[in-house]
Design a protein around this motif. Structure first.
Motif, short mmCIF file in Angstrom:
data_model
loop_
_atom_site.label_atom_id
_atom_site.label_comp_id
_atom_site.label_asym_id
_atom_site.label_seq_id
_atom_site.Cartn_x
_atom_site.Cartn_y
_atom_site.Cartn_z
N ASN A 20 11.90 2.06 3.19
CA ASN A 20 11.20 2.84 1.97
C ASN A 20 10.89 1.74 1.07
O ASN A 20 9.62 1.87 0.37
N SER A 47 7.52 0.37 2.42
CA SER A 47 6.57 1.46 2.40
C SER A 47 5.99 1.27 1.05
O SER A 47 4.51 1.35 0.73
N ALA A 48 6.68 1.39 0.11
CA ALA A 48 6.31 1.44 -1.45
C ALA A 48 5.52 0.02 -1.63
O ALA A 48 4.22 0.35 -2.42
N ARG A 88 1.88 0.43 -0.05
CA ARG A 88 1.14 1.25 -0.93
C ARG A 88 0.72 0.42 -2.11
O ARG A 88 -0.56 0.66 -2.26
N SER A 89 1.61 -0.34 -2.79
CA SER A 89 1.30 -1.07 -3.95
C SER A 89 0.35 -2.42 -3.52
O SER A 89 -1.00 -2.41 -4.35
#
Length: 387
Positions: A12, A15-16, A19-20
Protein backbone atom coordinates in the motif's frame (compact mmCIF):
# COMPACT_ATOMS: atom_id res chain seq x y z
CA UNK A 1 -0.97 -13.20 9.82
CA UNK A 2 1.20 -10.35 11.03
CA UNK A 3 3.62 -10.97 8.17
CA UNK A 4 0.77 -10.82 5.66
CA UNK A 5 -0.49 -7.57 7.16
CA UNK A 6 3.00 -6.06 7.04
CA UNK A 7 3.38 -7.12 3.40
CA UNK A 8 0.07 -5.48 2.53
CA UNK A 9 1.11 -2.31 4.32
CA UNK A 10 4.35 -2.25 2.35
CA UNK A 11 2.51 -2.69 -0.94
CA UNK A 12 0.00 0.00 0.00
CA UNK A 13 2.85 2.35 0.81
CA UNK A 14 4.50 1.55 -2.52
CA UNK A 15 1.21 2.15 -4.32
CA UNK A 16 0.86 5.57 -2.71
CA UNK A 17 4.46 6.42 -3.57
CA UNK A 18 3.93 5.39 -7.20
CA UNK A 19 0.87 7.67 -7.38
CA UNK A 20 2.71 10.63 -5.89
CA UNK A 21 5.73 10.10 -8.15
CA UNK A 22 3.61 9.90 -11.31
CA UNK A 23 1.74 13.00 -10.15
CA UNK A 24 5.02 14.89 -9.76
CA UNK A 25 6.24 13.68 -13.15
CA UNK A 26 2.97 14.72 -14.83
CA UNK A 27 3.16 18.18 -13.26
CA UNK A 28 6.75 18.74 -14.35
CA UNK A 29 6.09 17.24 -17.79
CA UNK A 30 3.41 19.85 -18.40
CA UNK A 31 5.73 22.62 -17.21
CA UNK A 32 8.61 21.55 -19.45
CA UNK A 33 6.34 21.09 -22.45
CA UNK A 34 4.99 24.63 -22.03
CA UNK A 35 8.55 25.97 -21.92
CA UNK A 36 9.55 23.91 -24.95
CA UNK A 37 6.77 25.38 -27.08
CA UNK A 38 7.28 28.90 -25.76
CA UNK A 39 4.05 29.07 -23.76
CA UNK A 40 5.57 29.47 -20.29
CA UNK A 41 6.66 32.79 -18.76
CA UNK A 42 10.39 33.43 -18.63
CA UNK A 43 10.52 33.31 -14.83
CA UNK A 44 8.79 30.43 -13.06
CA UNK A 45 8.75 29.00 -9.57
CA UNK A 46 11.51 26.53 -8.87
CA UNK A 47 9.85 23.19 -8.02
CA UNK A 48 12.62 22.22 -5.64
CA UNK A 49 12.16 25.47 -3.70
CA UNK A 50 15.80 26.33 -4.30
CA UNK A 51 16.97 29.85 -3.56
CA UNK A 52 19.25 29.76 -6.60
CA UNK A 53 18.74 32.44 -9.18
CA UNK A 54 19.29 32.26 -12.93
CA UNK A 55 22.96 32.71 -13.67
CA UNK A 56 24.22 31.34 -10.34
CA UNK A 57 24.09 27.75 -11.64
CA UNK A 58 25.17 26.33 -14.96
CA UNK A 59 21.87 24.93 -16.26
CA UNK A 60 23.50 22.53 -18.69
CA UNK A 61 25.72 21.10 -15.93
CA UNK A 62 22.74 20.70 -13.60
CA UNK A 63 20.77 18.97 -16.35
CA UNK A 64 23.78 16.74 -17.11
CA UNK A 65 24.15 15.64 -13.49
CA UNK A 66 20.40 15.13 -13.01
CA UNK A 67 20.08 13.04 -16.16
CA UNK A 68 23.07 10.94 -15.13
CA UNK A 69 21.39 10.17 -11.80
CA UNK A 70 18.05 9.42 -13.44
CA UNK A 71 19.75 7.01 -15.81
CA UNK A 72 21.42 5.17 -12.90
CA UNK A 73 18.21 5.01 -10.85
CA UNK A 74 16.27 3.84 -13.89
CA UNK A 75 18.67 0.93 -14.22
CA UNK A 76 18.09 -0.04 -10.57
CA UNK A 77 14.33 0.30 -10.90
CA UNK A 78 14.24 -1.73 -14.11
CA UNK A 79 16.11 -4.62 -12.46
CA UNK A 80 14.02 -4.54 -9.28
CA UNK A 81 10.69 -4.94 -11.07
CA UNK A 82 11.74 -7.97 -13.15
CA UNK A 83 13.95 -10.00 -10.77
CA UNK A 84 12.97 -12.19 -7.85
CA UNK A 85 12.53 -11.66 -5.01
CA UNK A 86 10.16 -8.73 -5.45
CA UNK A 87 11.22 -6.11 -2.91
CA UNK A 88 8.75 -3.22 -2.49
CA UNK A 89 10.97 -1.45 0.04
CA UNK A 90 13.90 -1.33 -2.40
CA UNK A 91 11.67 0.01 -5.17
CA UNK A 92 10.25 2.61 -2.80
CA UNK A 93 13.77 3.72 -1.88
CA UNK A 94 14.63 4.32 -5.54
CA UNK A 95 11.41 6.28 -6.10
CA UNK A 96 12.02 8.46 -3.04
CA UNK A 97 15.54 9.26 -4.18
CA UNK A 98 14.29 10.16 -7.66
CA UNK A 99 11.49 12.38 -6.35
CA UNK A 100 13.72 14.10 -3.81
CA UNK A 101 16.64 14.80 -6.12
CA UNK A 102 17.15 14.36 -9.86
CA UNK A 103 13.53 14.67 -11.02
CA UNK A 104 12.91 18.20 -9.62
CA UNK A 105 16.51 19.13 -10.33
CA UNK A 106 16.06 18.32 -14.02
CA UNK A 107 13.04 20.62 -14.18
CA UNK A 108 14.96 23.29 -12.25
CA UNK A 109 17.76 23.14 -14.82
CA UNK A 110 15.30 24.15 -17.52
CA UNK A 111 13.76 26.91 -15.42
CA UNK A 112 17.18 28.33 -14.58
CA UNK A 113 18.17 28.31 -18.26
CA UNK A 114 17.56 32.01 -18.85
CA UNK A 115 16.96 32.85 -22.49
CA UNK A 116 18.83 36.15 -22.12
CA UNK A 117 21.97 34.21 -21.20
CA UNK A 118 21.56 30.92 -23.11
CA UNK A 119 19.23 31.99 -26.00
CA UNK A 120 15.62 30.94 -26.38
CA UNK A 121 16.75 28.25 -28.82
CA UNK A 122 18.90 26.55 -26.17
CA UNK A 123 16.26 26.96 -23.45
CA UNK A 124 13.56 25.34 -25.55
CA UNK A 125 15.84 22.59 -26.79
CA UNK A 126 16.86 21.73 -23.22
CA UNK A 127 13.19 21.74 -22.22
CA UNK A 128 12.29 19.25 -24.98
CA UNK A 129 15.11 16.90 -24.01
CA UNK A 130 14.26 17.00 -20.31
CA UNK A 131 10.54 16.66 -21.06
CA UNK A 132 11.25 13.46 -22.96
CA UNK A 133 13.22 12.04 -20.01
CA UNK A 134 10.36 12.68 -17.58
CA UNK A 135 7.71 11.45 -20.01
CA UNK A 136 9.48 8.14 -20.60
CA UNK A 137 10.33 7.75 -16.92
CA UNK A 138 6.66 8.15 -16.00
CA UNK A 139 5.85 5.33 -18.41
CA UNK A 140 8.23 3.03 -16.54
CA UNK A 141 6.93 4.08 -13.11
CA UNK A 142 3.38 3.36 -14.32
CA UNK A 143 4.19 -0.32 -14.89
CA UNK A 144 5.69 -0.97 -11.46
CA UNK A 145 3.80 -4.06 -10.23
CA UNK A 146 1.73 -3.49 -7.09
CA UNK A 147 0.53 -7.06 -6.56
CA UNK A 148 3.65 -8.36 -4.89
CA UNK A 149 5.03 -10.13 -7.95
CA UNK A 150 7.64 -9.16 -10.52
CA UNK A 151 6.55 -8.22 -14.01
CA UNK A 152 5.52 -11.18 -16.18
CA UNK A 153 7.57 -11.87 -19.31
CA UNK A 154 4.95 -10.26 -21.56
CA UNK A 155 5.31 -6.92 -19.77
CA UNK A 156 9.07 -7.28 -19.46
CA UNK A 157 9.74 -8.10 -23.11
CA UNK A 158 6.71 -6.47 -24.71
CA UNK A 159 4.00 -8.01 -26.80
CA UNK A 160 1.47 -7.15 -29.51
CA UNK A 161 3.35 -4.04 -30.58
CA UNK A 162 3.67 -2.63 -27.06
CA UNK A 163 7.12 -2.02 -25.64
CA UNK A 164 8.10 -3.88 -22.51
CA UNK A 165 9.95 -2.58 -19.47
CA UNK A 166 13.33 -3.47 -20.95
CA UNK A 167 12.66 -1.44 -24.11
CA UNK A 168 11.27 1.40 -22.00
CA UNK A 169 14.48 1.41 -19.97
CA UNK A 170 16.54 1.69 -23.15
CA UNK A 171 14.45 4.64 -24.32
CA UNK A 172 14.99 6.42 -21.00
CA UNK A 173 18.73 5.83 -21.28
CA UNK A 174 18.73 7.36 -24.78
CA UNK A 175 16.71 10.36 -23.59
CA UNK A 176 19.12 10.88 -20.69
CA UNK A 177 22.09 10.63 -23.07
CA UNK A 178 20.56 13.42 -25.18
CA UNK A 179 20.47 15.68 -22.13
CA UNK A 180 23.98 14.67 -21.09
CA UNK A 181 25.27 15.43 -24.60
CA UNK A 182 24.03 19.00 -24.39
CA UNK A 183 26.67 19.93 -21.82
CA UNK A 184 29.39 18.64 -24.16
CA UNK A 185 27.94 20.54 -27.11
CA UNK A 186 27.45 23.79 -25.25
CA UNK A 187 25.23 26.56 -26.58
CA UNK A 188 27.44 27.29 -29.60
CA UNK A 189 27.73 23.60 -30.49
CA UNK A 190 23.96 23.18 -30.26
CA UNK A 191 23.35 26.15 -32.56
CA UNK A 192 25.92 24.86 -35.06
CA UNK A 193 24.26 21.44 -35.04
CA UNK A 194 20.84 22.92 -35.70
CA UNK A 195 22.02 25.11 -38.59
CA UNK A 196 23.87 22.14 -40.10
CA UNK A 197 20.60 20.19 -40.00
CA UNK A 198 18.72 23.07 -41.66
CA UNK A 199 21.45 23.29 -44.33
CA UNK A 200 21.29 19.54 -44.98
CA UNK A 201 17.55 19.83 -45.54
CA UNK A 202 18.13 22.66 -48.01
CA UNK A 203 20.69 20.53 -49.84
CA UNK A 204 18.18 17.68 -50.08
CA UNK A 205 15.59 20.03 -51.58
CA UNK A 206 18.20 21.37 -53.99
CA UNK A 207 19.01 17.85 -55.17
CA UNK A 208 15.33 17.03 -55.60
CA UNK A 209 14.73 20.15 -57.68
CA UNK A 210 17.85 19.45 -59.78
CA UNK A 211 16.55 15.96 -60.52
CA UNK A 212 13.15 17.41 -61.37
CA UNK A 213 14.83 19.93 -63.68
CA UNK A 214 16.63 17.11 -65.49
CA UNK A 215 13.51 14.96 -65.76
CA UNK A 216 11.53 17.58 -67.62
CA UNK A 217 13.91 17.21 -70.58
CA UNK A 218 13.10 13.53 -70.98
CA UNK A 219 9.61 14.00 -72.41
CA UNK A 220 9.36 12.84 -76.02
CA UNK A 221 7.08 14.20 -78.73
CA UNK A 222 4.41 11.60 -78.09
CA UNK A 223 4.28 12.66 -74.48
CA UNK A 224 3.82 16.29 -75.54
CA UNK A 225 0.84 15.51 -77.73
CA UNK A 226 -0.83 13.52 -75.00
CA UNK A 227 0.02 15.78 -72.05
CA UNK A 228 -3.23 17.71 -71.99
CA UNK A 229 -5.38 14.61 -72.30
CA UNK A 230 -3.44 12.77 -69.61
CA UNK A 231 -3.60 15.65 -67.16
CA UNK A 232 -7.33 16.08 -67.71
CA UNK A 233 -7.87 12.39 -67.21
CA UNK A 234 -5.72 12.01 -64.10
CA UNK A 235 -8.49 12.76 -61.62
CA UNK A 236 -11.01 10.59 -63.46
CA UNK A 237 -8.54 7.70 -63.73
CA UNK A 238 -7.81 7.82 -60.03
CA UNK A 239 -11.52 8.01 -59.24
CA UNK A 240 -12.13 4.91 -61.35
CA UNK A 241 -9.22 3.13 -59.71
CA UNK A 242 -10.63 3.87 -56.26
CA UNK A 243 -13.70 1.87 -57.27
CA UNK A 244 -11.45 -1.05 -58.17
CA UNK A 245 -10.91 -3.15 -55.06
CA UNK A 246 -7.85 -4.74 -56.66
CA UNK A 247 -5.75 -1.54 -56.87
CA UNK A 248 -3.08 -1.26 -54.19
CA UNK A 249 -2.73 1.73 -51.89
CA UNK A 250 0.81 2.24 -53.16
CA UNK A 251 -0.38 2.50 -56.76
CA UNK A 252 -2.89 5.17 -55.76
CA UNK A 253 -0.24 7.12 -53.88
CA UNK A 254 2.14 6.88 -56.85
CA UNK A 255 -0.52 8.39 -59.12
CA UNK A 256 -1.25 11.23 -56.71
CA UNK A 257 2.35 12.04 -55.79
CA UNK A 258 3.96 11.86 -59.22
CA UNK A 259 5.06 15.43 -60.03
CA UNK A 260 3.75 16.99 -63.22
CA UNK A 261 6.43 17.69 -65.82
CA UNK A 262 7.04 21.07 -67.37
CA UNK A 263 5.44 21.10 -70.85
CA UNK A 264 7.76 21.82 -73.76
CA UNK A 265 5.87 24.98 -74.68
CA UNK A 266 6.16 26.16 -71.07
CA UNK A 267 3.54 28.91 -71.42
CA UNK A 268 3.87 29.89 -67.74
CA UNK A 269 7.68 30.12 -67.94
CA UNK A 270 8.07 27.55 -65.17
CA UNK A 271 11.55 26.53 -66.35
CA UNK A 272 12.80 30.11 -66.09
CA UNK A 273 11.52 30.25 -62.52
CA UNK A 274 13.05 26.87 -61.72
CA UNK A 275 16.49 27.93 -62.97
CA UNK A 276 16.30 31.11 -60.91
CA UNK A 277 15.20 29.17 -57.84
CA UNK A 278 18.06 26.67 -58.18
CA UNK A 279 20.66 29.43 -58.36
CA UNK A 280 19.32 31.25 -55.34
CA UNK A 281 18.79 28.05 -53.38
CA UNK A 282 22.47 27.23 -53.93
CA UNK A 283 23.33 30.69 -52.62
CA UNK A 284 21.16 30.09 -49.56
CA UNK A 285 22.93 26.82 -48.72
CA UNK A 286 26.21 28.75 -48.96
CA UNK A 287 24.78 31.34 -46.57
CA UNK A 288 24.17 28.63 -43.98
CA UNK A 289 27.73 27.34 -44.38
CA UNK A 290 29.11 30.86 -43.98
CA UNK A 291 26.94 31.52 -40.92
CA UNK A 292 28.27 28.36 -39.27
CA UNK A 293 31.91 29.19 -40.01
CA UNK A 294 31.95 32.96 -39.51
CA UNK A 295 29.24 33.59 -36.92
CA UNK A 296 28.41 30.51 -34.84
CA UNK A 297 31.78 28.86 -34.38
CA UNK A 298 33.40 32.16 -33.24
CA UNK A 299 30.41 32.84 -30.95
CA UNK A 300 31.32 34.53 -27.64
CA UNK A 301 31.10 32.25 -24.62
CA UNK A 302 27.54 31.48 -23.54
CA UNK A 303 25.89 31.55 -21.08
CA UNK A 304 26.93 35.15 -20.64
CA UNK A 305 27.48 36.56 -17.15
CA UNK A 306 24.93 39.26 -17.89
CA UNK A 307 22.33 40.05 -20.53
CA UNK A 308 24.00 40.51 -23.91
CA UNK A 309 22.77 41.62 -27.35
CA UNK A 310 24.36 38.48 -28.80
CA UNK A 311 21.58 36.23 -27.51
CA UNK A 312 18.92 38.61 -28.80
CA UNK A 313 20.49 38.65 -32.27
CA UNK A 314 20.58 34.87 -32.29
CA UNK A 315 16.95 34.61 -31.17
CA UNK A 316 15.94 37.06 -33.91
CA UNK A 317 17.69 35.23 -36.74
CA UNK A 318 17.07 31.60 -35.80
CA UNK A 319 13.34 31.58 -36.63
CA UNK A 320 14.29 32.64 -40.18
CA UNK A 321 17.03 30.00 -40.48
CA UNK A 322 14.63 27.34 -39.20
CA UNK A 323 11.74 28.45 -41.42
CA UNK A 324 13.63 28.60 -44.72
CA UNK A 325 13.91 24.81 -45.31
CA UNK A 326 10.14 24.45 -44.85
CA UNK A 327 9.50 27.37 -47.18
CA UNK A 328 11.75 25.91 -49.87
CA UNK A 329 9.90 22.63 -49.44
CA UNK A 330 6.70 24.53 -50.26
CA UNK A 331 8.43 25.99 -53.31
CA UNK A 332 9.31 22.48 -54.50
CA UNK A 333 5.68 21.38 -54.10
CA UNK A 334 4.53 24.40 -56.08
CA UNK A 335 6.90 23.48 -58.92
CA UNK A 336 5.65 19.90 -58.90
CA UNK A 337 2.10 21.25 -59.26
CA UNK A 338 3.18 23.76 -61.96
CA UNK A 339 1.43 26.42 -59.87
CA UNK A 340 2.95 29.66 -61.14
CA UNK A 341 1.18 31.86 -58.58
CA UNK A 342 2.29 29.75 -55.64
CA UNK A 343 5.84 29.53 -57.04
CA UNK A 344 6.16 33.31 -57.25
CA UNK A 345 4.57 33.91 -53.86
CA UNK A 346 6.59 31.39 -51.85
CA UNK A 347 9.86 32.09 -53.70
CA UNK A 348 9.57 35.78 -52.87
CA UNK A 349 9.00 34.89 -49.23
CA UNK A 350 12.05 32.57 -49.22
CA UNK A 351 14.42 35.08 -50.70
CA UNK A 352 13.16 37.87 -48.47
CA UNK A 353 13.86 35.70 -45.40
CA UNK A 354 17.31 34.74 -46.70
CA UNK A 355 18.14 38.39 -47.35
CA UNK A 356 16.87 39.35 -43.88
CA UNK A 357 18.92 36.61 -42.19
CA UNK A 358 22.11 37.82 -43.88
CA UNK A 359 21.31 41.40 -42.86
CA UNK A 360 20.82 40.42 -39.19
CA UNK A 361 24.24 38.76 -39.11
CA UNK A 362 25.99 41.34 -41.31
CA UNK A 363 28.39 42.60 -38.62
CA UNK A 364 30.47 40.59 -36.17
CA UNK A 365 29.34 39.99 -32.57
CA UNK A 366 31.40 43.05 -31.66
CA UNK A 367 29.48 45.12 -34.22
CA UNK A 368 32.40 45.40 -36.65
CA UNK A 369 32.67 44.73 -40.38
CA UNK A 370 34.65 41.61 -41.23
CA UNK A 371 35.17 39.03 -43.97
CA UNK A 372 31.62 37.73 -43.61
CA UNK A 373 30.26 41.26 -44.04
CA UNK A 374 31.82 41.55 -47.49
CA UNK A 375 30.59 38.10 -48.48
CA UNK A 376 27.07 38.85 -47.20
CA UNK A 377 26.86 42.00 -49.29
CA UNK A 378 27.69 39.98 -52.40
CA UNK A 379 25.15 37.38 -51.30
CA UNK A 380 22.44 40.02 -51.06
CA UNK A 381 23.16 41.16 -54.60
CA UNK A 382 22.98 37.58 -55.83
CA UNK A 383 19.79 36.71 -53.95
CA UNK A 384 18.09 39.72 -55.51
CA UNK A 385 19.23 38.91 -59.03
CA UNK A 386 20.96 35.53 -59.42
CA UNK A 387 21.71 36.09 -63.10
Amino acid sequence: MAASSAANDTLNALSALVRSTTGLLSQLEALLQSIAIGKAPETTVNPSSSTSTPGSIDSLSLAHDSATLIKAHTTKLSLLIINEPFTPSAIAKVLRELAAGPIPALASAVQLCDAHQYTTVARQDLAWRCYRVLKELKGLVDVIPLNGDVLPNAQKNGTKGEKGSLAATGIIWAACDDVILLKKLGVAGLLVKKVEEYRDTLKDILEELKEYSEEVEEDDDDDDSDTGQVEQGDVFNIAEQMQNTHISTQEMLDDLMNPRRIPRGDPDRIRERLDSCLKRLRLTTLLYTAVIKRRLKPLPSLPAAAQTPVTQRLDDVFPLLKRLPNRFGEVACAFYELDRGAIDRVMDSCFFDAFAASEMLMTSWQGQRDEFTEWAEKFQVGIKKPD
